[in-house]
Design a protein around this motif. Structure first.
Motif, PDB file in Angstrom:
ATOM      1  N   ALA A 253       0.724  -1.090   0.041  1.00 15.12           N
ATOM      2  CA  ALA A 253       0.170  -0.026   0.158  1.00 15.12           C
ATOM      3  C   ALA A 253       0.796   1.339  -0.074  1.00 15.12           C
ATOM      4  CB  ALA A 253      -0.770   0.020   1.366  1.00 15.12           C
ATOM      5  N   SER A 254       1.959   1.235   0.714  1.00 11.72           N
ATOM      6  CA  SER A 254       2.835   2.373   0.783  1.00 11.72           C
ATOM      7  C   SER A 254       3.510   2.564  -0.336  1.00 11.72           C
ATOM      8  CB  SER A 254       4.100   2.357   2.142  1.00 11.72           C
ATOM      9  OG  SER A 254       4.673   1.243   2.094  1.00 11.72           O
ATOM     10  N   GLN A 255       3.963   1.631  -1.146  1.00 16.68           N
ATOM     11  CA  GLN A 255       4.530   1.662  -2.433  1.00 16.68           C
ATOM     12  C   GLN A 255       3.620   2.040  -3.584  1.00 16.68           C
ATOM     13  OE1 GLN A 255       6.087  -2.225  -2.844  1.00 16.68           O
ATOM     14  NE2 GLN A 255       8.164  -1.684  -2.431  1.00 16.68           N
ATOM     15  N   THR A 256       2.385   1.953  -3.334  1.00 18.17           N
ATOM     16  CA  THR A 256       1.394   2.213  -4.318  1.00 18.17           C
ATOM     17  C   THR A 256       0.940   3.639  -3.961  1.00 18.17           C
ATOM     18  OG1 THR A 256       0.443   0.071  -4.450  1.00 18.17           O
ATOM     19  CG2 THR A 256      -1.016   1.965  -5.197  1.00 18.17           C
ATOM     20  N   GLY A 257       1.293   4.024  -2.912  1.00 18.30           N
ATOM     21  CA  GLY A 257       1.036   5.799  -2.593  1.00 18.30           C
ATOM     22  C   GLY A 257       2.263   6.336  -3.326  1.00 18.30           C
ATOM     23  N   ILE A 258       3.536   5.791  -3.176  1.00 19.79           N
ATOM     24  CA  ILE A 258       4.622   6.336  -3.934  1.00 19.79           C
ATOM     25  C   ILE A 258       4.326   6.344  -5.264  1.00 19.79           C
ATOM     26  CG2 ILE A 258       7.085   6.383  -4.428  1.00 19.79           C
ATOM     27  CD1 ILE A 258       7.285   5.097  -1.633  1.00 19.79           C
ATOM     28  N   ALA A 263       2.341  11.188 -10.011  1.00 20.87           N
ATOM     29  CA  ALA A 263       1.547  12.345 -10.679  1.00 20.87           C
ATOM     30  C   ALA A 263       1.659  13.510 -10.280  1.00 20.87           C
ATOM     31  CB  ALA A 263       0.278  11.649 -10.698  1.00 20.87           C
ATOM     32  N   GLY A 264       1.836  13.709  -8.807  1.00 23.09           N
ATOM     33  CA  GLY A 264       1.755  14.747  -8.099  1.00 23.09           C
ATOM     34  C   GLY A 264       3.366  15.481  -8.565  1.00 23.09           C
ATOM     35  N   VAL A 265       4.182  15.067  -8.462  1.00 17.72           N
ATOM     36  CA  VAL A 265       5.376  15.676  -9.011  1.00 17.72           C
ATOM     37  C   VAL A 265       5.339  16.019 -10.694  1.00 17.72           C
ATOM     38  CG1 VAL A 265       8.111  15.034  -9.667  1.00 17.72           C
ATOM     39  CG2 VAL A 265       6.931  13.865  -7.412  1.00 17.72           C
ATOM     40  N   GLY A 266       4.677  15.324 -11.539  1.00 25.33           N
ATOM     41  CA  GLY A 266       4.490  15.812 -12.958  1.00 25.33           C
ATOM     42  C   GLY A 266       3.631  16.912 -12.686  1.00 25.33           C
ATOM     43  N   ASN A 267       2.375  17.255 -11.875  1.00 24.26           N
ATOM     44  CA  ASN A 267       1.426  18.007 -11.566  1.00 24.26           C
ATOM     45  C   ASN A 267       2.510  19.490 -11.448  1.00 24.26           C
ATOM     46  OD1 ASN A 267      -0.639  16.820 -12.285  1.00 24.26           O
ATOM     47  ND2 ASN A 267      -1.766  17.157 -10.538  1.00 24.26           N
ATOM     48  N   ILE A 268       3.261  19.461 -10.421  1.00 23.48           N
ATOM     49  CA  ILE A 268       4.175  20.594 -10.158  1.00 23.48           C
ATOM     50  C   ILE A 268       4.797  20.973 -11.059  1.00 23.48           C
ATOM     51  CG2 ILE A 268       5.874  21.403  -8.512  1.00 23.48           C
ATOM     52  CD1 ILE A 268       4.813  19.582  -6.429  1.00 23.48           C
ATOM     53  N   ILE A 269       5.669  20.098 -11.935  1.00 20.28           N
ATOM     54  CA  ILE A 269       6.360  20.398 -13.052  1.00 20.28           C
ATOM     55  C   ILE A 269       5.571  21.211 -13.929  1.00 20.28           C
ATOM     56  CG2 ILE A 269       7.768  19.588 -14.814  1.00 20.28           C
ATOM     57  CD1 ILE A 269       8.732  17.587 -12.880  1.00 20.28           C
ATOM     58  N   GLY A 296       3.802   8.427 -21.597  1.00 20.95           N
ATOM     59  CA  GLY A 296       3.493   8.340 -19.980  1.00 20.95           C
ATOM     60  C   GLY A 296       3.087   7.014 -19.773  1.00 20.95           C
ATOM     61  N   ILE A 297       1.957   6.850 -20.448  1.00 18.30           N
ATOM     62  CA  ILE A 297       1.241   5.582 -20.158  1.00 18.30           C
ATOM     63  C   ILE A 297       1.804   4.330 -20.649  1.00 18.30           C
ATOM     64  CG2 ILE A 297      -1.101   4.394 -20.527  1.00 18.30           C
ATOM     65  CD1 ILE A 297      -2.681   7.035 -20.839  1.00 18.30           C
ATOM     66  N   ILE A 298       2.512   4.535 -21.582  1.00 21.71           N
ATOM     67  CA  ILE A 298       3.200   3.484 -22.256  1.00 21.71           C
ATOM     68  C   ILE A 298       4.042   3.031 -21.426  1.00 21.71           C
ATOM     69  CG2 ILE A 298       4.876   2.438 -24.163  1.00 21.71           C
ATOM     70  CD1 ILE A 298       3.158   4.367 -26.304  1.00 21.71           C
ATOM     71  N   ILE A 299       5.027   3.866 -20.741  1.00 26.51           N
ATOM     72  CA  ILE A 299       6.008   3.573 -19.851  1.00 26.51           C
ATOM     73  C   ILE A 299       5.492   2.846 -18.716  1.00 26.51           C
ATOM     74  CG2 ILE A 299       7.868   4.529 -18.128  1.00 26.51           C
ATOM     75  CD1 ILE A 299       8.189   6.796 -20.167  1.00 26.51           C
ATOM     76  N   VAL A 300       4.318   3.147 -17.985  1.00 22.67           N
ATOM     77  CA  VAL A 300       3.719   2.535 -16.779  1.00 22.67           C
ATOM     78  C   VAL A 300       3.450   1.194 -17.401  1.00 22.67           C
ATOM     79  CG1 VAL A 300       1.817   2.541 -15.529  1.00 22.67           C
ATOM     80  CG2 VAL A 300       3.025   4.772 -15.889  1.00 22.67           C
ATOM     81  N   ALA A 309       7.641   2.816 -13.350  1.00 19.53           N
ATOM     82  CA  ALA A 309       6.198   3.345 -13.421  1.00 19.53           C
ATOM     83  C   ALA A 309       6.123   4.532 -12.739  1.00 19.53           C
ATOM     84  CB  ALA A 309       5.457   2.282 -12.309  1.00 19.53           C
ATOM     85  N   PHE A 310       6.718   5.034 -11.852  1.00 14.73           N
ATOM     86  CA  PHE A 310       6.955   6.470 -11.232  1.00 14.73           C
ATOM     87  C   PHE A 310       7.006   7.287 -12.065  1.00 14.73           C
ATOM     88  CE2 PHE A 310       8.750  10.138  -9.034  1.00 14.73           C
ATOM     89  CZ  PHE A 310       8.032  10.214  -7.903  1.00 14.73           C
ATOM     90  N   ILE A 311       8.180   7.273 -12.833  1.00 13.82           N
ATOM     91  CA  ILE A 311       8.649   8.054 -14.168  1.00 13.82           C
ATOM     92  C   ILE A 311       7.410   8.118 -15.169  1.00 13.82           C
ATOM     93  CG2 ILE A 311      10.287   8.456 -16.123  1.00 13.82           C
ATOM     94  CD1 ILE A 311      12.310   7.221 -14.391  1.00 13.82           C
ATOM     95  N   GLY A 312       6.961   6.961 -15.453  1.00 13.12           N
ATOM     96  CA  GLY A 312       5.787   7.011 -16.508  1.00 13.12           C
ATOM     97  C   GLY A 312       4.482   7.943 -15.958  1.00 13.12           C
ATOM     98  N   MET A 313       4.357   7.823 -14.573  1.00 12.43           N
ATOM     99  CA  MET A 313       3.051   8.402 -13.930  1.00 12.43           C
ATOM    100  C   MET A 313       3.383   9.993 -13.814  1.00 12.43           C
ATOM    101  SD  MET A 313       0.473   6.881 -13.121  1.00 12.43           S
ATOM    102  CE  MET A 313      -0.650   7.865 -11.948  1.00 12.43           C
ATOM    103  N   LEU A 314       4.738  10.228 -13.626  1.00 10.96           N
ATOM    104  CA  LEU A 314       5.150  11.720 -13.536  1.00 10.96           C
ATOM    105  C   LEU A 314       4.587  12.425 -15.087  1.00 10.96           C
ATOM    106  CD1 LEU A 314       8.501  13.184 -12.378  1.00 10.96           C
ATOM    107  CD2 LEU A 314       7.691  13.716 -14.490  1.00 10.96           C
ATOM    108  N   LEU A 315       5.309  11.666 -16.142  1.00 13.16           N
ATOM    109  CA  LEU A 315       5.146  12.078 -17.467  1.00 13.16           C
ATOM    110  C   LEU A 315       3.636  12.238 -18.033  1.00 13.16           C
ATOM    111  CD1 LEU A 315       6.387  13.209 -20.078  1.00 13.16           C
ATOM    112  CD2 LEU A 315       6.577  10.810 -20.830  1.00 13.16           C
ATOM    113  N   PHE A 316       2.863  11.274 -17.514  1.00 16.43           N
ATOM    114  CA  PHE A 316       1.492  10.938 -17.901  1.00 16.43           C
ATOM    115  C   PHE A 316       0.739  12.163 -17.235  1.00 16.43           C
ATOM    116  CE2 PHE A 316      -2.383   9.700 -15.684  1.00 16.43           C
ATOM    117  CZ  PHE A 316      -3.347   9.721 -16.644  1.00 16.43           C
TER     118      PHE A 316
END
Length: 407
Positions: A253-258, A263-269, A296-300, A309-316
């Motif tokens: 659960a904690s890793q899924t939260g990370i 997505a939040g990191v991507g939002n701020i950028i 980004g979705i393809i990377i995820v 997957a984190f990088i993919g979510m950031l870009l997506f």
């Protein structure tokens, strides 16, 4: 904008409300998957929050036009505080019942419908129409901060404290949003005519008129199409990523939260990038953002571990958040103030249909085929819409210069 007291309180209320929403966004589907092992049942729970918008968006918008936007938003946040508290009590009592949870979320969704219409109608009144791109960017910033911090803390809280305590944070966030709304002051422009009946055939016709306005011009039609695509992708991906994390990547659960916080990191950028790109041409910028989000979705989809997957979510989500800012500001720029509530309610009706379909699509494809296939379909949708955006010559002008000309 933050020097304006009313806007500051609106923004802070959004931060805490979205922050709490990120807790329930992770906890509720995770809990359903944990107990039922069924992505389709997790999708049904998500769908329950969209039933009210599906049936009540039209009258809600017209009713809110007649009444105080501030008071409507306050009452809605209070109701959401009560319903989420009730859900916490049920979980603490270990009385898991899928139908009961869906019923509570249905009422929560109804209150959320009234809140969203009233809140978005307040924005031009509080901030002024000349600042709508900046206003939507700041509101996206509220989402970014909440999405960066919320899922990580939600995952940790779920692992350490359990589902009930974690959802209690969401209930408290609605209460804080209620307080923030109490602190703003709005002029009489917030009230149209409180003597009209709550419901009549004329009100229904006015609601239908709001839907017609969404398709009244070529620009309105294009904005509406993209509004629906953005919401379909957002809700599909949110559920699919949680399913992928739990069943395919076998994350905690904690890793899924990370992962979701990517997505939040991507939002701020995206917020800082939006400041630099306001003079870019609407169609070119929007098409490029959709293309980046698709990648980004393809990377995820093909990630074998958390960090890819984190990088993919950031870009997506970074690219998609910028697309939301552009599309949302354009909608309010081409809509007169007196019709904002009914147009918003018409949009929410269509959004409700799309979100129900999105969650059903995500749950069914993930259960009957696999979540990766569903993710790749979402990527293809964004790619195709990107190609359509590039071809919109009437939008070949800068985002900042987008005016109220709807022709």
């Amino acid at each position: 904008m933050f020097k304006e007291r009313n806007f500051l309180f609106l923004w802070l209320g959004q931060v805490v409300s979205i922050f709490g929403g990120r807790f329930s966004e992770l906890v509720i589907p995770w809990m359903v998957l944990q107990i039922t092992h069924s992505p389709m049942k997790a999708a049904l729970v998500a769908i329950s929050t969209q039933i009210a918008p599906l049936f009540l968006s039209l009258p809600a918008g017209v009713i809110i036009e007649q009444r105080s936007k501030k008071k409507t938003a306050m009452y809605a946040e209070f109701i959401r505080t009560v319903t989420m508290t009730l859900l916490v009590i049920i979980i603490m009592a270990e009385k898991f019942n899928l139908f009961l949870i869906m019923t509570i979320l249905l009422v929560t969704g109804l209150a959320g419908l009234f809140f969203r219409i009233a809140f978005h109608s307040l924005l031009p009144m509080v901030a002024g129409r000349n600042h709508l791109v900046d206003v939507h960017n700041y509101m996206e910033g509220a989402d970014a901060i909440s999405t960066l911090i919320g899922p990580v803390l939600a995952g940790i809280a779920l692992s350490k404290m359990g589902a009930a305590a974690t959802l209690g944070i969401d209930a408290f966030s609605f209460f804080l949003s209620f307080i923030s709304l109490m602190l703003i002051t709005v002029t009489n422009r917030d009230l149209r005519n409180n003597n009209e009946p709550l419901w009549s055939k004329e009100l229904f016709n006015q609601g239908v008129e709001g839907i017609k306005m969404l398709f009244s011009t070529r620009i309105q039609r294009f904005i509406t199409l993209n509004h629906l695509v953005l919401h379909f992708i957002t809700h599909s991906i949110t559920l699919l990523v949680i399913i992928l994390a739990k069943q395919n990547l076998e994350l905690s659960a904690s890793q899924t939260g990370i992962l979701l916080s990517g997505a939040g990191v991507g939002n701020i950028i995206g917020i800082f990038m939006m400041k630099l790109l306001k003079n870019a041409h609407w169609n070119l910028l929007y098409g490029t953002l959709l293309l980046c989000s698709s990648c980004g979705i393809i990377i995820v989809s093909f990630s074998a571990n958390l960090w890819f997957a984190f990088i993919g979510m950031l870009l997506f989500d970074g690219a998609l958040s910028m697309a939301f800012v552009i599309n949302g500001a354009a909608r309010q720029m081409v809509t007169p103030n007196q019709f904002l509530a009914r147009v918003s309610s018409g949009g929410l009706l269509l959004t409700g249909i799309v979100v129900i379909f999105a969650n059903g699509f995500a749950g069914s494809v993930a259960e009957w085929i696999n979540p990766v296939s569903a993710l790749l379909i979402c990527s293809c949708i964004l790619f195709l819409n990107s190609c359509i955006s590039y071809r919109q010559k009437q939008l070949n002008r800068s985002v900042a210069s987008f005016s109220v000309d709807t022709k």
